[in-house]
Enzyme design. Structure first.
Site, short mmCIF file in Angstrom:
data_model
loop_
_atom_site.label_atom_id
_atom_site.label_comp_id
_atom_site.label_asym_id
_atom_site.label_seq_id
_atom_site.Cartn_x
_atom_site.Cartn_y
_atom_site.Cartn_z
CB CYS A 1 4.37 9.09 57.81
SG CYS A 1 3.14 8.06 56.98
CB CYS B 1 3.49 13.14 58.46
SG CYS B 1 1.97 13.97 57.97
CB SER C 1 1.39 7.73 49.77
OG SER C 1 0.91 9.11 49.86
CB CYS D 1 3.23 25.27 42.89
SG CYS D 1 3.67 24.22 44.27
CB CYS E 1 4.10 29.72 44.55
SG CYS E 1 4.59 30.64 46.19
CG ASP F 1 -0.35 20.78 52.08
OD1 ASP F 1 -1.35 20.54 52.86
OD2 ASP F 1 0.42 19.76 51.77
CB CYS G 1 18.44 32.04 42.77
SG CYS G 1 18.71 31.03 44.32
#
Length: 409
Positions: A23, A26, A127, A259, A265, A281, A322
């Site tokens: 992909c 990815c 997916s 998260c 997190c 990840d 923020c």
């Protein structure tokens, strides 16, 4: 036996970054370069057992949840996952339940796989980026052949065997322009659970500083608004869109379960195929390697000062812009990996998607507050992102999360 001090979800990578697709967007394929050529690519049996035992011991609560990711985890083979459940049964403490989830592109799924997944109660994330012309834009083989037909064959075999299936739709620069076509396709195939994951990749873009497949921020906001309006008209309580559920949680008085939108997190680290533990990840690199479960127990890695500092940094580095934002409770700055642009007053650390996310949150907020109020009044026709949320305790009293128990029954 000492459990971790907080709940966690680990993305276990039994085959590392290996995948049978290439992909274009990815972010994980390149992680193979972290490991030397010729080294074993699949988690060995002794390490698999060590990981499962440590994970069970570290888990908080009655349900122990495993999440199998990649790369493409099905490359490990069906016998590997038969071994997984066998080890889990051997080490499961009395009175506790084990749940497995697997994220897959579906290319290897057939009736044998589906029978196994159904019999063992696996949840499957598939997916699928929309109809064929949108899906095949980036989800291709190494020979540049589209994978939509195979993904749909996987969806159909999962449906035939009644395997719980969530759709993960990656939103990129192409399908973001077609919200009605994408959402209409998912509705037409009978999808009930959908997550939209935007592509955000810093890159060499001369004006934007992102890769060409990255979703434009404003377009992503427009995409979410269009899908939300369509969902609101006829799919509340029938189709569950993860982003909408999360956006509703502040109105329901609930903490975020995803998260991306939590204040801090660090509760979703990675275990690679050789036992390496990484903070997230999206941060599988030398800087964020915290240790290895062969050398340091999983519970110690989860509660390590490095992992806690990683999670706390999300809040500590939140820009002033923020902190005073009207929709901060719905967003909390988003994912740290996307916080690489500057605020209007020049402060670094603003989320690339800010403009789009803010547009969606402001647009959806009054409707979600109305749905939340109706839910509190006990109007059963309004469920959507209502109490209980998918990640809340099931009202049946099982002690399991709603999504792993009575949701959809």
């Amino acid at each position: 036996m000492v459990a971790a001090s907080r709940e966690f979800q680990i993305f276990a990578k039994p085959i590392g970054a290996a995948c049978n697709l290439a992909c274009s967007y990815c972010y994980y394929l390149g992680k193979q370069s972290l490991y030397p050529e010729g080294a074993p690519r699949r988690m060995p049996d002794d390490l698999l057992e060590q990981y499962i035992v440590q994970h069970i011991e570290a888990s908080v609560g009655q349900t122990v949840s495993f999440s199998w990711h990649g790369g493409e985890p099905t490359i490990s083979g069906l016998d590997f996952f038969r071994k997984v459940v066998s080890i889990q049964r051997e080490h499961r403490p009395p009175g506790r339940r084990i749940f497995n989830g697997i994220q897959t592109n579906g290319l290897l799924l057939d009736d044998d796989w589906a029978r196994f997944l159904a019999a063992e109660g696996f949840g499957v994330g598939l997916s699928l980026d929309g109809p064929k012309e949108l899906h095949d834009r980036y989800r291709v083989s190494r020979g540049a052949r589209g994978s939509h037909d195979q993904a749909m064959a996987a969806f159909n075999v999962l449906q035939r065997h009644r395997v719980a299936c969530d759709i993960l739709c990656v939103v990129h620069d192409q399908n973001v322009l077609h919200p009605h076509e994408a959402y209409g396709f998912f509705r037409s195939i009978g999808a009930r659970y959908i997550s939209f994951l935007p592509v955000v990749q810093p890159g060499p873009g001369p004006s934007t500083g992102v890769t060409s497949c990255t979703v434009p921020a404003q377009a992503f906001g427009a995409f979410l608004c269009a899908v939300f309006d369509e969902w609101l008209q006829g799919d509340v309580g029938r189709i569950y869109v993860h982003t909408f559920e999360e956006a509703a949680r502040p109105a329901l008085g609930l903490d975020h379960s995803l998260c991306l939108f939590r204040k801090t997190c660090g509760e979703i680290p990675v275990i690679e195929h050789n036992g390496d533990f990484y903070s997230c990840d999206h941060y599988v690199d030398a800087e964020h390697r915290v240790g290895n479960i062969r050398e340091t127990g999983l519970v110690d890695l989860l509660d390590s000062k490095e992992q806690r500092a990683f999670g706390q940094a999300k809040l500590d580095t939140l820009p002033r812009y923020c902190r005073s934002c009207e929709v901060r409770p719905m967003c909390n700055g988003g994912c740290p990996k996307d916080r690489f642009i500057r605020t209007p007053d020049g402060e670094p650390g603003l989320n690339y998607l800010c403009a789009g996310l803010k547009r969606f949150f402001i647009h959806s907020r009054p409707h979600l507050e109305r749905l939340a109020a109706e839910s509190r009044r006990g109007q059963p026709a309004v469920r959507g992102p209502a109490i209980p949320g998918r990640n809340d305790p099931c009202p049946c009293g099982s002690g399991r999360k709603y999504k792993k128990c009575c949701l959809g029954k």
